[in-house]
Design an enzyme around this catalytic site. Sequence first.
Site, PDB file in Angstrom:
ATOM      1  N   TYR A  30       0.877  -1.164   0.000  1.00 43.03           N
ATOM      2  CA  TYR A  30       0.000   0.000   0.000  1.00 43.03           C
ATOM      3  C   TYR A  30       0.909   1.207   0.000  1.00 43.03           C
ATOM      4  O   TYR A  30       1.785   1.316   0.874  1.00 43.03           O
ATOM      5  CB  TYR A  30      -0.887   0.021   1.245  1.00 43.03           C
ATOM      6  CG  TYR A  30      -2.159  -0.767   1.067  1.00 43.03           C
ATOM      7  CD1 TYR A  30      -3.058  -0.429   0.070  1.00 43.03           C
ATOM      8  CD2 TYR A  30      -2.445  -1.847   1.886  1.00 43.03           C
ATOM      9  CE1 TYR A  30      -4.221  -1.153  -0.107  1.00 43.03           C
ATOM     10  CE2 TYR A  30      -3.613  -2.574   1.709  1.00 43.03           C
ATOM     11  CZ  TYR A  30      -4.494  -2.209   0.714  1.00 43.03           C
ATOM     12  OH  TYR A  30      -5.640  -2.928   0.526  1.00 43.03           O
TER      13      TYR A  30
ATOM     14  N   ASP B 134      -5.961  -0.689  -6.711  1.00 42.13           N
ATOM     15  CA  ASP B 134      -7.424  -0.575  -6.780  1.00 42.13           C
ATOM     16  C   ASP B 134      -8.027  -0.081  -5.469  1.00 42.13           C
ATOM     17  O   ASP B 134      -9.204  -0.277  -5.211  1.00 42.13           O
ATOM     18  CB  ASP B 134      -8.049  -1.925  -7.162  1.00 42.13           C
ATOM     19  CG  ASP B 134      -7.709  -3.040  -6.171  1.00 42.13           C
ATOM     20  OD1 ASP B 134      -7.071  -2.751  -5.133  1.00 42.13           O
ATOM     21  OD2 ASP B 134      -8.079  -4.192  -6.431  1.00 42.13           O
TER      22      ASP B 134
ATOM     23  N   HIS C 100      -9.947  -7.231  -5.800  1.00 42.87           N
ATOM     24  CA  HIS C 100      -9.640  -7.116  -4.372  1.00 42.87           C
ATOM     25  C   HIS C 100     -10.614  -7.985  -3.557  1.00 42.87           C
ATOM     26  O   HIS C 100     -11.132  -7.567  -2.527  1.00 42.87           O
ATOM     27  CB  HIS C 100      -9.754  -5.646  -3.962  1.00 42.87           C
ATOM     28  CG  HIS C 100      -8.924  -5.227  -2.791  1.00 42.87           C
ATOM     29  ND1 HIS C 100      -7.967  -4.266  -2.857  1.00 42.87           N
ATOM     30  CD2 HIS C 100      -8.931  -5.622  -1.497  1.00 42.87           C
ATOM     31  CE1 HIS C 100      -7.424  -4.062  -1.664  1.00 42.87           C
ATOM     32  NE2 HIS C 100      -7.991  -4.893  -0.817  1.00 42.87           N
TER      33      HIS C 100
END
Length: 503
Positions: A245, A273, A365
């Site tokens: 991230y 995403d 995801h």
Amino acid sequence: MSLASNSSPLISSETAKQHASRDSCWIIVHGSVYDVTDFLDEHPGGSQIILKYAGQDATEAYEPIHPPDAITTNLPKNKHLGPVDPDTIVAIAKEVTEEEKRRQALLAARPPLDEIINLHDFEVESELPCPSAKGWAYYSSASDDEITIRENRLAFQRVWFRPRVLRNVAKVDWSTTILGQKSSLPVYISATALGKLGHPDGELNLTRAAGKHGVIQMIATLASCSFDEIVDAGVPGQPFFVQLYVNRDREITKRYVQHAEKRGVKGLFITVDAPQLGRREKDMRLKLIGEESGAKVQEGQKDVPKDQGVARAISAFIDPSLCWDDIPWFLSITKIPIILKGISTAEDALLAYDSGVHGIVLSNHGGRQLDTARSGLEILIEVTDALKKRGATRQFDIFVDGGVRRASDVLKALALGAKAVGVGRAFLYAYCAYGQPGVEKAIQIFRDELEMNMRLLGVTTLDELRPEMVDARALNVHTGSIAEDNLFRGTYQPLSLAKFRDA
Ligand code: PPY
């Protein structure tokens, strides 16, 4: 100099208790006392949750959702006050709640592992005895109406096999290489966060099973165990991928990536995403219940939305300004192959190809971000077509994740052009329910199913899989107008899952 050196005087828990307000807030974590007063408003999860433990031992609440070194690395050294005097800690006799009793009974009544015969079984076994209801809500939730999470399974059912026969399939080999690393399966363990909400050993269950069976684990940025703990738990030479991230503070990201490189990580999967986290309503509802029943509203605190659920509360560091212009920077700071995780269209797959990254994961995801986004499997066809039309020649690996529960799912994705598939929840559920042996069993199930399905499909190695071996014409048909065959549905007996014994 750190005040928390070995020579620091011991701090009594009585002293810590004096610092239980917003003006002076100390907490105890893993036997050390920290002054978090100035950090209260910076805490990604809000100040309220820290204030709940002001002046007290917060270890139990801290552990599942922070890597062990989070507090020591984020808090300036002069706020590390020193060790708590163990003699001053008054053991609090904890009441065993009805919920805990029920959970223990269910754990004791779980079916033995050899009665688990497919990956769906783990989901049932991990739901009820999951150590915290919050954990279960967090793991199982998906965004909005949870259409996409269900579509991820359904998409596999819209692809049919075209098996070949009379081929010598006495020997079958399902091993492969993923980003140049040997893997005993065409499956890698995809990143899932906060593993200690499901099992006290968290992600280490995956590491140990993966090391033993030659499977590659992707380490999540938001794992409960620290990155180093996980890598240290591997066997010598065990390959890892890491999921990233991207932090608003790029220096933090750079340090993390370069540290991963130093530790020998073989693939950097940048999540693309999730500029904002999806609204996972199961998670959000449970958080609300928790707040009503527990947390006191503290005076003067900054408002933290109370309905955001575990994930949203700790995701504030993720940079929503991340964009294609950042890719050259990532390529400049590391030599680890870079994979963009969360591509959903041919257009973005081509941009990724042109940007020079090494591959992409076609993923929604796990249905946790944009609801009614399509399944990775469906996107695969348009992406492979687009790359072919572009005349793409350089090495560019395509991975798929979302909804994979069967080796037949894996083989369909590979036949349509994926190099390997990611499996997140199924391995997570396996360890929530049974720890490391659960993960080993899940790997074994994949092996057994791969062997059988490859034989029945008429292939002896994964290289022999071809698009012609599947009929995917229905894959992009989303109409709901197919008439229900009610009589058939009424007579059909659903397969049953492994059963709990009488608790
Ligand atoms: C997710 O929950 O989908 C994640 O990817 C992990 C996560 C966990 C907590 C905050 C942000 C993201």
